[in-house]
Design a protein around this motif. Structure first.
Motif, PDB file in Angstrom:
ATOM      1  N   ALA A 282       0.854  -1.184   0.000  1.00  0.00           N
ATOM      2  CA  ALA A 282       0.000   0.000   0.000  1.00  0.00           C
ATOM      3  C   ALA A 282       0.893   1.238   0.000  1.00  0.00           C
ATOM      4  O   ALA A 282       1.820   1.357   0.800  1.00  0.00           O
ATOM      5  CB  ALA A 282      -0.909  -0.015   1.218  1.00  0.00           C
ATOM      6  N   MET A 283       0.617   2.192  -0.902  1.00  0.00           N
ATOM      7  CA  MET A 283       1.453   3.375  -1.062  1.00  0.00           C
ATOM      8  C   MET A 283       0.610   4.634  -1.154  1.00  0.00           C
ATOM      9  O   MET A 283      -0.494   4.610  -1.699  1.00  0.00           O
ATOM     10  CB  MET A 283       2.309   3.256  -2.335  1.00  0.00           C
ATOM     11  CG  MET A 283       3.360   2.175  -2.298  1.00  0.00           C
ATOM     12  SD  MET A 283       4.247   2.046  -3.893  1.00  0.00           S
ATOM     13  CE  MET A 283       3.001   1.235  -4.894  1.00  0.00           C
ATOM     14  N   THR A 284       1.152   5.722  -0.628  1.00  0.00           N
ATOM     15  CA  THR A 284       0.541   7.023  -0.834  1.00  0.00           C
ATOM     16  C   THR A 284       0.849   7.498  -2.253  1.00  0.00           C
ATOM     17  O   THR A 284       1.650   6.880  -2.966  1.00  0.00           O
ATOM     18  CB  THR A 284       1.083   8.046   0.173  1.00  0.00           C
ATOM     19  OG1 THR A 284       2.489   8.238  -0.071  1.00  0.00           O
ATOM     20  CG2 THR A 284       0.888   7.545   1.607  1.00  0.00           C
ATOM     21  N   ARG A 285       0.263   8.616  -2.652  1.00  0.00           N
ATOM     22  CA  ARG A 285       0.528   9.139  -3.994  1.00  0.00           C
ATOM     23  C   ARG A 285       2.004   9.516  -4.144  1.00  0.00           C
ATOM     24  O   ARG A 285       2.609   9.290  -5.201  1.00  0.00           O
ATOM     25  CB  ARG A 285      -0.350  10.355  -4.264  1.00  0.00           C
ATOM     26  CG  ARG A 285      -1.824  10.033  -4.407  1.00  0.00           C
ATOM     27  CD  ARG A 285      -2.636  11.298  -4.621  1.00  0.00           C
ATOM     28  NE  ARG A 285      -2.260  11.986  -5.848  1.00  0.00           N
ATOM     29  CZ  ARG A 285      -2.752  13.175  -6.213  1.00  0.00           C
ATOM     30  NH1 ARG A 285      -3.618  13.804  -5.416  1.00  0.00           N
ATOM     31  NH2 ARG A 285      -2.369  13.744  -7.350  1.00  0.00           N
ATOM     32  N   GLU A 286       2.600  10.068  -3.097  1.00  0.00           N
ATOM     33  CA  GLU A 286       4.010  10.462  -3.156  1.00  0.00           C
ATOM     34  C   GLU A 286       4.905   9.236  -3.269  1.00  0.00           C
ATOM     35  O   GLU A 286       5.864   9.210  -4.057  1.00  0.00           O
ATOM     36  CB  GLU A 286       4.375  11.284  -1.924  1.00  0.00           C
ATOM     37  CG  GLU A 286       3.692  12.648  -1.846  1.00  0.00           C
ATOM     38  CD  GLU A 286       2.233  12.560  -1.453  1.00  0.00           C
ATOM     39  OE1 GLU A 286       1.812  11.482  -0.922  1.00  0.00           O
ATOM     40  OE2 GLU A 286       1.496  13.551  -1.675  1.00  0.00           O
ATOM     41  N   GLU A 287       4.625   8.197  -2.478  1.00  0.00           N
ATOM     42  CA  GLU A 287       5.417   6.968  -2.539  1.00  0.00           C
ATOM     43  C   GLU A 287       5.245   6.269  -3.892  1.00  0.00           C
ATOM     44  O   GLU A 287       6.205   5.723  -4.443  1.00  0.00           O
ATOM     45  CB  GLU A 287       4.999   6.028  -1.410  1.00  0.00           C
ATOM     46  CG  GLU A 287       5.354   6.543  -0.023  1.00  0.00           C
ATOM     47  CD  GLU A 287       4.727   5.702   1.077  1.00  0.00           C
ATOM     48  OE1 GLU A 287       5.268   5.699   2.199  1.00  0.00           O
ATOM     49  OE2 GLU A 287       3.687   5.057   0.814  1.00  0.00           O
ATOM     50  N   PHE A 288       4.037   6.311  -4.411  1.00  0.00           N
ATOM     51  CA  PHE A 288       3.769   5.665  -5.686  1.00  0.00           C
ATOM     52  C   PHE A 288       4.545   6.339  -6.822  1.00  0.00           C
ATOM     53  O   PHE A 288       5.061   5.667  -7.719  1.00  0.00           O
ATOM     54  CB  PHE A 288       2.267   5.708  -5.973  1.00  0.00           C
ATOM     55  CG  PHE A 288       1.860   4.970  -7.220  1.00  0.00           C
ATOM     56  CD1 PHE A 288       1.691   3.596  -7.221  1.00  0.00           C
ATOM     57  CD2 PHE A 288       1.642   5.659  -8.408  1.00  0.00           C
ATOM     58  CE1 PHE A 288       1.326   2.917  -8.374  1.00  0.00           C
ATOM     59  CE2 PHE A 288       1.272   4.997  -9.566  1.00  0.00           C
ATOM     60  CZ  PHE A 288       1.110   3.623  -9.549  1.00  0.00           C
ATOM     61  N   ALA A 289       4.639   7.664  -6.779  1.00  0.00           N
ATOM     62  CA  ALA A 289       5.347   8.397  -7.823  1.00  0.00           C
ATOM     63  C   ALA A 289       6.844   8.094  -7.830  1.00  0.00           C
ATOM     64  O   ALA A 289       7.500   8.199  -8.874  1.00  0.00           O
ATOM     65  CB  ALA A 289       5.109   9.895  -7.652  1.00  0.00           C
ATOM     66  N   GLN A 290       7.413   7.682  -6.681  1.00  0.00           N
ATOM     67  CA  GLN A 290       8.842   7.428  -6.573  1.00  0.00           C
ATOM     68  C   GLN A 290       9.198   5.943  -6.663  1.00  0.00           C
ATOM     69  O   GLN A 290      10.369   5.580  -6.592  1.00  0.00           O
ATOM     70  CB  GLN A 290       9.362   7.989  -5.251  1.00  0.00           C
ATOM     71  CG  GLN A 290       9.189   9.494  -5.126  1.00  0.00           C
ATOM     72  CD  GLN A 290       9.591  10.003  -3.740  1.00  0.00           C
ATOM     73  OE1 GLN A 290      10.091   9.246  -2.899  1.00  0.00           O
ATOM     74  NE2 GLN A 290       9.382  11.295  -3.508  1.00  0.00           N
TER      75      GLN A 290
END
Length: 339
Positions: free
Chosen positions: A166-174
């Motif tokens: 599970a990832m936040t939008r910021e984690e997903f972008a990186q």
């Protein structure tokens, strides 16, 4: 993370039903009102075959990127249109020939990505509507019919077991894309139009579930996917009023290979193989085991402001039972995130 169309499977008219057709002594003019509970009309016979072919066709859809990653809190709202045309393959002993169908399928759905014990998961709901025309010959007489109505509601729950935290939008972008192993459970509820006194129904009056596991592996901008699942069915105990119709499990294997041009813009080649699913009526088996394959292509296009479109086309490669059909579909999707 979602799968737009998840549909049930009913095979073509069976030997049991063939004998029933022959025993009723069908006339080209149809049935008399006083015998409406004992006899099938010519049009009913024709529609019965084609609606069953249509449902088989829908169960054999090809869906790429079924386990693609998305950040937690992503919401999807979608509208789908599909058009299916083709010929039905029937038992040569039946007094039915040159059967062709044209169906327009519509649907709306919603899906949401959430955190499930640290893994990325999604849940989706889809409501279908069908409108179709069927033409063919019964005892060499041309006939044509039309059917429209709501189908059974579809529900899908999916979890990325490996490579999909599970990832936040910021984690997903990186993130660095990697192999994802996912599992899903699809359910079809008997909510569509069904009247046990009628031969023709758009609802199936039975539950269907499909556990599935899928693997998606990136190779640079390329990706390969393998999905394997099995449909399990409850019995329809109100088939033609008092008969019980059952179906054996139906296995489905899908292979996909594609290329990511940029986020949201990709293309995939699709191949599917479907086998099993023999039916029985009142414990009498029908010898209608499926062994069908399909191939197709899918194109995803990003649009402005969270909107995207997906185009798909497929065609039967080999068909043992069911409809030898062509299908094209368009899905328009809107995506937004929780604040």
């Amino acid at each position: 993370m979602h799968k737009e169309l998840v549909r049930n499977v009913i095979p073509l008219i069976s030997p049991w039903e063939t004998q029933r057709i022959r025993s009723t002594g069908l006339a080209l003019t149809g049935r008399c009102e006083r015998h409406r509970h004992q006899h099938w009309s010519v049009k009913s016979c024709l529609v019965f075959v084609l609606l069953h072919c249509w449902v088989v066709a829908d169960a054999q859809e090809l869906e790429a990127r079924a386990y693609s990653a998305a950040p937690t809190g992503t919401n999807f709202l979608l509208a789908n249109y599909a058009r299916q045309t083709g010929q039905a393959l029937t038992d040569p002993s039946l007094p039915i020939s040159d059967i062709r169908a044209r169906f327009n399928l519509f649907g709306i759905g919603y899906a949401r990505v959430f955190d499930f014990v640290g893994r990325s998961a999604s849940i989706g709901l889809f409501v279908p509507f069908a409108d179709g025309d069927v033409a063919g010959k019964v005892f060499d007489a041309p006939n044509q019919v039309h059917r429209a109505g709501l189908g059974d509601i579809r529900l899908r729950l999916a979890v990325d077991l490996v490579g999909g935290p599970a990832m936040t939008r910021e984690e997903f972008a990186q993130r660095t894309p990697g192999t994802i192993v996912g599992a899903s459970l699809q359910v079809i509820a008997p909510t569509g139009q069904y009247d046990p006194a009628r031969l023709i129904n758009l609802g199936t009056n039975r539950w269907a579930i499909k556990p599935e596991i899928g693997v998606s592996h990136p190779i640079g901008n390329w990706f390969v996917e393998v999905d394997a699942g099995v449909w399990f069915y409850s019995d329809n105990d109100a088939f033609l009023r008092s008969h019980r119709r059952s179906q054996a499990p139906l296995a489905a294997l899908q292979l996909h290979g594609g290329y990511d041009f940029r986020p949201g813009l990709w293309i995939a080649a699709d191949l599917g193989y479907f086998f099993g699913g023999e039916t029985a009526v009142d414990s009498s088996t029908n010898g209608d085991r499926q062994q069908n394959s399909r191939y197709g292509v899918t194109l995803s296009l990003p649009l402005a402001g969270g909107w995207s479109a997906k185009l798909a086309a497929s065609k039967g490669l080999s068909t043992r039972f069911g409809g030898a059909y062509k299908a094209v579909s368009l899905t328009i999707q809107y995506r937004w995130f929780d604040h």
